[in-house]
Write a protein that holds these residues in place. Structure first.
Motif: not given
Length: 234
Positions: A167-172
């Motif tokens: 979840x949220x692989x690229x940022x919060x």
């Protein structure tokens, strides 16, 4: 979380995505990691009692869905570290009032256990990590947002399919729920909010899916002073 991927070949791995979407919720469940979300309207907010610690426990079950696949977890909780006072996670801030916006704090990452999928011979394990944020905004209804740190929720499936979802692989990423004041417990409801996910794996894994949806109801209780409920007011 609403997802758009669904097929027989991918279904075995979809549970991974589901769980991921959920926590970025359950988030869990999920009730104390708050971060302001764009949907939150500006306005005066007070969360009380100031300085008290709180827990958020699943009242029924958390449902994580990706396409036609559903993962259901019967236990989810975010609780303060023991002994109380160890840190400020799951604590109402001393500066518990904001005249022009949300009151923010942090929570310990919610846990998700006793999870099952709606697919035969496919199991799922959900792991959470990091410090989650929480943001409370008074309104009609009042809302609470969880901010999931990058990669803060992971789902691993096993059995007929082995998939890994993050979840949220690229940022919060944030998910928002509706809050209802109560005594002795207040209620936080997540109703299908979505969260970004990334899935890897072999045959049967929905690697093209980019979102998952989460639904759950949490009961939020005052751990420091059980007779004084955690409430959100103007």
């Amino acid at each position: 979380m609403r997802t758009t991927r669904s097929s027989t070949s991918r279904s075995a791995c979809l549970p991974s995505l589901l769980l991921r979407g959920g926590l970025t919720a359950v988030g869990a469940a999920a009730v104390v990691g708050m971060a302001a979300a764009p949907a939150l309207a500006a306005g005066s907010t007070t969360v009380g009692p100031a300085g008290d610690y709180f827990s958020a426990s699943l009242s029924n079950s958390a449902t994580l869905t990706v396409g036609s696949v559903t993962v259901t977890c019967s236990v989810s909780q975010s609780a303060p570290s023991q002994p109380l006072g160890t840190n400020s996670a799951n604590q109402v801030p001393t500066a518990n009032s904001n005249p022009a916006g949300p009151v923010t704090s942090t929570i310990n990452a919610p846990t998700f256990t006793n999870c099952r999928t709606n697919m035969p011979l496919v199991n799922a394990q959900v792991t959470t990590s990091g410090t989650w944020g929480i943001s409370a905004q008074h309104g009609s209804p009042s809302t609470v947002s969880f901010q999931i740190p990058q990669g803060g929720l992971e789902v691993q499936t096993s059995g007929l399919a082995s998939c890994h979802a993050v979840t949220a692989p690229d940022g919060p990423a944030s998910v928002a729920g509706d809050w209802t004041n109560g005594n002795p417990a207040s209620t936080l409801v997540f109703a299908g909010d979505t969260v970004p996910v990334e899935v890897t794996g072999g045959f049967g894994c929905p690697t093209a899916a980019t979102q998952g949806s989460f639904s759950a109801t949490y009961q939020v209780r005052n751990v420091s002073t059980p007779s004084s409920p955690i409430n959100i007011t103007a």
